[in-house]
Design an enzyme around this catalytic site. Structure first.
Site, PDB file in Angstrom:
ATOM      1  N   VAL A  34       0.827  -1.207   0.000  1.00 24.10           N
ATOM      2  CA  VAL A  34       0.000   0.000   0.000  1.00 24.10           C
ATOM      3  C   VAL A  34       0.857   1.251   0.000  1.00 24.10           C
ATOM      4  O   VAL A  34       0.688   2.142  -0.834  1.00 24.10           O
ATOM      5  CB  VAL A  34      -0.943   0.008   1.227  1.00 24.10           C
ATOM      6  CG1 VAL A  34      -1.698   1.334   1.307  1.00 24.10           C
ATOM      7  CG2 VAL A  34      -1.915  -1.148   1.154  1.00 24.10           C
ATOM      8  N   CYS A  63      -6.667  -8.230   3.590  1.00 24.10           N
ATOM      9  CA  CYS A  63      -7.914  -7.464   3.722  1.00 24.10           C
ATOM     10  C   CYS A  63      -9.124  -8.355   3.976  1.00 24.10           C
ATOM     11  O   CYS A  63      -9.650  -8.404   5.084  1.00 24.10           O
ATOM     12  CB  CYS A  63      -8.148  -6.623   2.465  1.00 24.10           C
ATOM     13  SG  CYS A  63      -7.106  -5.159   2.375  1.00 24.10           S
TER      14      CYS A  63
END
Length: 439
Positions: free
Chosen positions: A22, A265
């Site tokens: 990320v 996630c």
């Protein structure tokens, strides 16, 4: 002059804290518009970036070589930045409760190096309330500054999809929130520098935090439904993929598929939501059930492997099972929370020591994370069973000759192929006489 204007004029710097799947693409993107410090405690990772190596394959080595990001593992460098973006992992503990230690550690590090007039934006997935009730007090304690007066805080959930070359940072709408309207607008303007399709301004930090866990929980539940159908259809002797093909001819079919649900996630975020709900006295019905189903799919696949070995008269504990793929998804080197591990563990209960192949994965990481010794694909030539666990393009493109070359010298009807991702041509495989099973 606003902080946004100072950032654009390169009078103030952006710091991206946490340079994984990320943070690193975000740092590289911001560096095209501003002066950026890329911070990570992992000195080995920092050295790789300094050498122009992208271990994530998210932006590529060339982009790393050309970027102006100042990579560092020295926390005092954060004192040079005024706009901080936090992108550290938020895993779960063994009991499935949130592990907030990474976000606590990074908050303390930033707090100790925080200067007046700064803005801190958290991107890490958390349950509603963590930013304001957990992170802000740490920042205040470590810095001696007051949130809302000396510094501002916001939350913008990450939406990076590792390995996805279509849905990228610049073309995914970014949800933005701030501790007040002034922070909201400053944060929105900074992110609009790199997000071409724009941002969505959430009314509060808690709304933004909730949006992240809910969007992933929704996907988790839908996949769990398909996984449950796959288990039932397996007992009925019905091919799940053929059912899905028929179902998807309807205009409003959702087009979800069964599979292993891992990663940083979808396999984790629902537990954050469940945890906070239970703290408030609500016991999750649907979300928790979906998680249990998805967490059990590795064992289900492993049991299917055993059943098909038995059908081909193999001595189970002597069978050579080769698993193709260790990452949590296709075409990326990310092995975090890979549910392939569950297949491996279950097979070991049957005294099978599977061989694992994955050219995308760093062998040292596989050894460290899962105690798996990866084997090169070209060394496989005497398998009893091939398990296509991940839909890497190189696996999807394998010819029948290549597949057959990985098996031992015995009749095709004694060769087992387990296709977890349904990437092979079923009719072609069965035409050659293999024992074929797919999820």
């Amino acid at each position: 002059m606003s902080l946004y204007e100072k950032v654009v004029n390169k009078e103030e710097k952006i710091a991206v804290v946490g340079l994984g799947y990320v943070g690193m693409p975000l740092a590289v993107a911001f560096a095209k518009k501003a002066n950026v410090i890329g911070f990570d405690l992992n000195t080995k990772k920092i050295e790789e970036y300094k050498k122009g190596i992208d271990p994530t394959n998210e932006v590529g080595d060339e982009a790393i070589r050309q970027t102006t990001v100042e990579f560092t593992s020295n926390p005092t460098k954060l004192q040079e930045a005024k706009f901080h973006v936090v992108a550290v992992p938020t895993p779960v503990n063994a009991d499935k409760t949130p592990d907030l230690s990474p976000i606590e550690g990074v908050s303390r590090t930033i707090g100790r190096n925080l200067t007046k007039g700064s803005i801190i934006v958290y991107e890490s997935t958390v349950y509603p309330g963590v930013t304001e009730d957990f992170c802000i007090p740490i920042l205040e304690q470590e810095s001696g500054l007051k949130c809302g007066i000396d510094f501002k805080v916001g939350y913008s959930p990450e939406r990076i999809n590792p390995g996805d070359q279509v849905h990228r940072l610049e073309n995914i709408v970014k949800v933005i929130s701030g501790i007040d309207n002034e922070a909201l607008e400053e944060i929105a303007k900074v992110y609009e520098l790199v997000v071409e399709v724009g941002v969505h301004r959430a009314s509060s930090i808690k709304v933004a935090e909730a949006a992240k866990v809910v969007e992933n929980s929704q996907r988790d539940i839908n996949i769990a439904f398909m996984n449950e159908l796959a288990m039932v259809f397996d007992r009925m002797g019905i091919d799940t993929q053929e059912v899905i093909e028929a179902m998807n001819t309807k205009w409003n079919a959702l087009k979800f598929f069964p599979g292993l649900v891992g990663g940083h996630c979808i396999g984790v975020d629902p537990y954050y939501f469940i945890y906070e709900a239970e703290k408030l006295g609500y016991h999750s019905q649907i979300i928790l059930s979906g998680r249990k189903i998805n967490d059990g799919m590795g064992e289900f696949v492993a049991d299917a492997i055993i059943k098909n070995l038995v059908r081909t008269n193999k001595v189970v504990k002597k069978a050579k099972v080769v698993i193709l793929g260790l990452t949590f998804k296709e075409n990326c080197p990310d092995i975090r929370n890979s549910k392939v591990e569950d297949i491996i563990k279950r097979l070991k209960e049957y005294e099978i020591e599977p061989i694992v192949v994955d050219p995308y994965v760093n062998p040292m990481e596989a050894k460290h994370e899962y105690s798996v010794d990866l084997v090169p694909m070209d060394m496989i030539n005497d398998a009893d069973c091939l398990v296509f666990a991940v839909a890497h393009d190189m696996f999807k493109g394998m010819s029948m000759e290549q597949i057959d070359g990985m098996f031992g010298e015995f009749p095709n009807n004694e060769k087992v192929i387990v296709d977890v991702k349904s990437i092979l041509d079923k009719n072609n495989i069965e035409k050659h006489g293999y024992m074929y099973w797919r999820l």
